[in-house]
Design a protein around this motif. Structure first.
Motif, PDB file in Angstrom:
ATOM      1  N   VAL A  74      63.607  54.741 -20.531  1.00  0.00           N
ATOM      2  CA  VAL A  74      63.283  56.078 -21.018  1.00  0.00           C
ATOM      3  C   VAL A  74      62.544  55.968 -22.342  1.00  0.00           C
ATOM      4  CG1 VAL A  74      65.237  57.167 -19.856  1.00  0.00           C
ATOM      5  CG2 VAL A  74      65.531  56.270 -22.168  1.00  0.00           C
ATOM      6  N   ALA A  75      61.861  57.059 -22.706  1.00  0.00           N
ATOM      7  CA  ALA A  75      61.201  57.213 -24.003  1.00  0.00           C
ATOM      8  C   ALA A  75      60.317  56.016 -24.344  1.00  0.00           C
ATOM      9  CB  ALA A  75      62.234  57.470 -25.085  1.00  0.00           C
ATOM     10  N   GLY A  76      60.600  55.384 -25.501  1.00  0.00           N
ATOM     11  CA  GLY A  76      59.743  54.314 -26.002  1.00  0.00           C
ATOM     12  C   GLY A  76      59.670  53.135 -25.054  1.00  0.00           C
ATOM     13  N   ASP A  77      60.781  52.761 -24.437  1.00  0.00           N
ATOM     14  CA  ASP A  77      60.777  51.628 -23.512  1.00  0.00           C
ATOM     15  C   ASP A  77      59.920  51.926 -22.286  1.00  0.00           C
ATOM     16  OD1 ASP A  77      62.405  50.182 -25.176  1.00  0.00           O
ATOM     17  OD2 ASP A  77      64.259  50.669 -24.103  1.00  0.00           O
ATOM     18  N   LEU A  78      59.967  53.170 -21.826  1.00  0.00           N
ATOM     19  CA  LEU A  78      59.158  53.563 -20.675  1.00  0.00           C
ATOM     20  C   LEU A  78      57.668  53.459 -21.019  1.00  0.00           C
ATOM     21  CD1 LEU A  78      58.771  54.752 -17.854  1.00  0.00           C
ATOM     22  CD2 LEU A  78      59.050  57.039 -18.863  1.00  0.00           C
ATOM     23  N   ARG A  79      57.301  53.930 -22.200  1.00  0.00           N
ATOM     24  CA  ARG A  79      55.900  53.856 -22.611  1.00  0.00           C
ATOM     25  C   ARG A  79      55.466  52.406 -22.762  1.00  0.00           C
ATOM     26  NH1 ARG A  79      57.478  57.787 -26.309  1.00  0.00           N
ATOM     27  NH2 ARG A  79      57.073  56.407 -28.083  1.00  0.00           N
ATOM     28  N   PHE A  80      56.359  51.551 -23.255  1.00  0.00           N
ATOM     29  CA  PHE A  80      56.016  50.133 -23.415  1.00  0.00           C
ATOM     30  C   PHE A  80      55.716  49.487 -22.069  1.00  0.00           C
ATOM     31  CE2 PHE A  80      57.561  45.733 -23.105  1.00  0.00           C
ATOM     32  CZ  PHE A  80      56.619  45.122 -23.917  1.00  0.00           C
ATOM     33  N   VAL A  81      56.572  49.723 -21.083  1.00  0.00           N
ATOM     34  CA  VAL A  81      56.369  49.101 -19.773  1.00  0.00           C
ATOM     35  C   VAL A  81      55.114  49.655 -19.105  1.00  0.00           C
ATOM     36  CG1 VAL A  81      57.344  48.734 -17.478  1.00  0.00           C
ATOM     37  CG2 VAL A  81      58.841  48.667 -19.479  1.00  0.00           C
ATOM     38  N   ALA A  82      54.948  50.981 -19.159  1.00  0.00           N
ATOM     39  CA  ALA A  82      53.778  51.595 -18.532  1.00  0.00           C
ATOM     40  C   ALA A  82      52.491  51.130 -19.206  1.00  0.00           C
ATOM     41  CB  ALA A  82      53.892  53.115 -18.604  1.00  0.00           C
ATOM     42  N   SER A  83      52.501  51.044 -20.519  1.00  0.00           N
ATOM     43  CA  SER A  83      51.320  50.593 -21.249  1.00  0.00           C
ATOM     44  C   SER A  83      51.028  49.129 -20.966  1.00  0.00           C
ATOM     45  CB  SER A  83      51.510  50.819 -22.753  1.00  0.00           C
ATOM     46  OG  SER A  83      51.636  52.197 -23.049  1.00  0.00           O
ATOM     47  N   SER A  84      52.056  48.314 -20.889  1.00  0.00           N
ATOM     48  CA  SER A  84      51.869  46.892 -20.593  1.00  0.00           C
ATOM     49  C   SER A  84      51.247  46.702 -19.217  1.00  0.00           C
ATOM     50  CB  SER A  84      53.208  46.154 -20.678  1.00  0.00           C
ATOM     51  OG  SER A  84      53.722  46.177 -21.993  1.00  0.00           O
ATOM     52  N   GLY A 201      34.013  45.120 -23.750  1.00  0.00           N
ATOM     53  CA  GLY A 201      34.345  45.952 -24.896  1.00  0.00           C
ATOM     54  C   GLY A 201      35.092  47.209 -24.485  1.00  0.00           C
ATOM     55  N   ASP A 202      34.662  47.814 -23.376  1.00  0.00           N
ATOM     56  CA  ASP A 202      35.351  49.010 -22.882  1.00  0.00           C
ATOM     57  C   ASP A 202      36.803  48.707 -22.534  1.00  0.00           C
ATOM     58  OD1 ASP A 202      33.016  50.473 -23.141  1.00  0.00           O
ATOM     59  OD2 ASP A 202      32.432  50.225 -21.035  1.00  0.00           O
ATOM     60  N   HIS A 203      37.035  47.551 -21.942  1.00  0.00           N
ATOM     61  CA  HIS A 203      38.414  47.173 -21.602  1.00  0.00           C
ATOM     62  C   HIS A 203      39.245  46.931 -22.864  1.00  0.00           C
ATOM     63  CE1 HIS A 203      37.977  47.180 -17.305  1.00  0.00           C
ATOM     64  NE2 HIS A 203      36.955  46.324 -17.347  1.00  0.00           N
ATOM     65  N   ALA A 204      38.624  46.377 -23.895  1.00  0.00           N
ATOM     66  CA  ALA A 204      39.341  46.194 -25.166  1.00  0.00           C
ATOM     67  C   ALA A 204      39.756  47.542 -25.737  1.00  0.00           C
ATOM     68  CB  ALA A 204      38.455  45.441 -26.163  1.00  0.00           C
ATOM     69  N   VAL A 205      38.883  48.530 -25.629  1.00  0.00           N
ATOM     70  CA  VAL A 205      39.229  49.878 -26.089  1.00  0.00           C
ATOM     71  C   VAL A 205      40.364  50.456 -25.237  1.00  0.00           C
ATOM     72  CG1 VAL A 205      38.393  52.243 -26.364  1.00  0.00           C
ATOM     73  CG2 VAL A 205      36.944  50.331 -27.035  1.00  0.00           C
ATOM     74  N   ASN A 206      40.326  50.203 -23.934  1.00  0.00           N
ATOM     75  CA  ASN A 206      41.416  50.663 -23.071  1.00  0.00           C
ATOM     76  C   ASN A 206      42.755  50.093 -23.524  1.00  0.00           C
ATOM     77  OD1 ASN A 206      39.596  52.057 -21.503  1.00  0.00           O
ATOM     78  ND2 ASN A 206      39.569  50.555 -19.835  1.00  0.00           N
ATOM     79  N   ILE A 207      42.756  48.811 -23.886  1.00  0.00           N
ATOM     80  CA  ILE A 207      43.985  48.177 -24.366  1.00  0.00           C
ATOM     81  C   ILE A 207      44.455  48.854 -25.651  1.00  0.00           C
ATOM     82  CG2 ILE A 207      44.951  46.034 -25.307  1.00  0.00           C
ATOM     83  CD1 ILE A 207      43.064  44.532 -23.361  1.00  0.00           C
ATOM     84  N   ALA A 208      43.505  49.117 -26.553  1.00  0.00           N
ATOM     85  CA  ALA A 208      43.851  49.806 -27.798  1.00  0.00           C
ATOM     86  C   ALA A 208      44.393  51.203 -27.512  1.00  0.00           C
ATOM     87  CB  ALA A 208      42.623  49.888 -28.703  1.00  0.00           C
ATOM     88  N   ALA A 209      43.787  51.893 -26.552  1.00  0.00           N
ATOM     89  CA  ALA A 209      44.221  53.246 -26.213  1.00  0.00           C
ATOM     90  C   ALA A 209      45.646  53.249 -25.681  1.00  0.00           C
ATOM     91  CB  ALA A 209      43.270  53.848 -25.185  1.00  0.00           C
ATOM     92  N   ARG A 210      45.950  52.296 -24.825  1.00  0.00           N
ATOM     93  CA  ARG A 210      47.310  52.228 -24.268  1.00  0.00           C
ATOM     94  C   ARG A 210      48.324  51.797 -25.324  1.00  0.00           C
ATOM     95  NH1 ARG A 210      47.563  55.407 -19.901  1.00  0.00           N
ATOM     96  NH2 ARG A 210      45.629  55.155 -18.703  1.00  0.00           N
ATOM     97  N   THR A 211      47.873  50.981 -26.255  1.00  0.00           N
ATOM     98  CA  THR A 211      48.753  50.591 -27.354  1.00  0.00           C
ATOM     99  C   THR A 211      49.086  51.795 -28.228  1.00  0.00           C
ATOM    100  OG1 THR A 211      47.935  48.313 -27.381  1.00  0.00           O
ATOM    101  CG2 THR A 211      48.966  49.131 -29.405  1.00  0.00           C
ATOM    102  N   LEU A 212      48.079  52.599 -28.515  1.00  0.00           N
ATOM    103  CA  LEU A 212      48.305  53.809 -29.311  1.00  0.00           C
ATOM    104  C   LEU A 212      49.272  54.743 -28.600  1.00  0.00           C
ATOM    105  CD1 LEU A 212      47.500  55.399 -31.878  1.00  0.00           C
ATOM    106  CD2 LEU A 212      45.714  56.490 -30.490  1.00  0.00           C
ATOM    107  N   TYR A 213      49.108  54.872 -27.299  1.00  0.00           N
ATOM    108  CA  TYR A 213      50.035  55.692 -26.514  1.00  0.00           C
ATOM    109  C   TYR A 213      51.447  55.119 -26.581  1.00  0.00           C
ATOM    110  CZ  TYR A 213      52.421  57.538 -22.399  1.00  0.00           C
ATOM    111  OH  TYR A 213      53.353  58.102 -21.551  1.00  0.00           O
ATOM    112  N   MET A 214      51.546  53.808 -26.477  1.00  0.00           N
ATOM    113  CA  MET A 214      52.843  53.135 -26.513  1.00  0.00           C
ATOM    114  C   MET A 214      53.547  53.375 -27.840  1.00  0.00           C
ATOM    115  SD  MET A 214      53.505  49.023 -26.157  1.00  0.00           S
ATOM    116  CE  MET A 214      52.787  48.614 -27.764  1.00  0.00           C
ATOM    117  N   VAL A 215      52.808  53.298 -28.933  1.00  0.00           N
ATOM    118  CA  VAL A 215      53.402  53.359 -30.264  1.00  0.00           C
ATOM    119  C   VAL A 215      53.662  54.795 -30.707  1.00  0.00           C
ATOM    120  CG1 VAL A 215      53.072  52.789 -32.698  1.00  0.00           C
ATOM    121  CG2 VAL A 215      52.327  51.178 -30.930  1.00  0.00           C
ATOM    122  N   GLU A 216      52.690  55.670 -30.476  1.00  0.00           N
ATOM    123  CA  GLU A 216      52.782  57.022 -31.037  1.00  0.00           C
ATOM    124  C   GLU A 216      52.818  58.124 -29.984  1.00  0.00           C
ATOM    125  OE1 GLU A 216      49.707  57.540 -33.980  1.00  0.00           O
ATOM    126  OE2 GLU A 216      50.874  56.379 -35.450  1.00  0.00           O
TER     127      GLU A 216
END
Length: 223
Positions: A74-84, A201-216
């Motif tokens: 749930v919550a943060g852990d769910l976002r971590f797994v989904a983002s990963s 480069g686009d994929h690197a941005v995707n990784i950053a985007a999912r990281t931002l979602y994971m964290v915030e």
């Protein structure tokens, strides 16, 4: 005790995702080196190594599915797994683009357009991947935005490089006896190389985007 086991699984997943990113970055460097040096042996190593990346992706995909289905985070852990899960998908696709570089090396006939610095563009994409994964590891939202900003610079470099190639092709005069088909194949290969690096480069941005979602829990960079 069960919760401790779950947290250990999350740590293991993060370590595996970071390992996959190191493997993919190394393959991209190898692809760029093969292209620059016209090293057919190195190119084949990149191409044949794609199976390892694909196998690792499938393994981590299964781990993510198990964590979602069996542990129901749930919550943060769910976002971590989904983002990963999203991160490894982008990494797998970067691996495919590295493989493309190996294929272009095998197909290359000669150097064209020395004014186009493919290696500089490639180095920038590798740095973006590494910075995106550092942001993922450190849960650094500011770094995520910096990567997105840098992608604008990469896009400009790729657009300028493509314009040089197309302009020079239009302005050039094919000399008597020159193999037109070979020339066009080399030009096409170079344009595809530029396009593929832009996609990295686009994929690197995707990784950053999912990281931002994971964290915030923010989708600002996703859309």
């Amino acid at each position: 005790m069960a919760r401790r086991g779950f947290q250990d699984q999350l740590v293991s997943l993060e370590e595996d995702v970071l390992y996959m990113s190191e493997l993919v970055s190394e393959r991209l460097r190898m692809g760029l080196s093969a292209l620059e040096q016209k090293d057919r042996e190195l190119a084949m190593e990149v191409i044949e190594g794609d199976d390892e990346i694909n196998s690792l992706y499938l393994k981590l995909e299964g781990d993510c599915i198990d964590l979602l289905a069996l542990q129901q985070p749930v919550a943060g852990d769910l976002r971590f797994v989904a983002s990963s899960f999203k991160v490894i998908t982008d990494l797998e696709r970067i691996g495919d683009l590295a493989t493309n570089l190996g294929t272009y090396t095998l197909d290359a006939e000669r150097d064209v357009y020395p004014d186009v610095d493919v290696q500089a563009i490639g180095d920038m994409t590798v740095e973006m991947i590494e910075d995106a994964m550092t942001a993922y590891e450190n849960e650094d939202p500011e770094a995520c935005f910096a990567i997105a900003d840098r992608d604008d610079e990469l896009d400009r470099l790729c657009e300028r490089a493509s314009e040089i190639v197309v302009r020079d092709l239009i302005e050039s005069e094919i000399e008597d006896g020159e193999d037109v088909e070979s020339t066009m194949a080399d030009v096409s290969r170079l344009l595809l190389t530029i396009r593929d690096l832009e996609r990295v480069g686009d994929h690197a941005v995707n990784i950053a985007a999912r990281t931002l979602y994971m964290v915030e829990n923010s989708d600002e960079l996703i859309y």
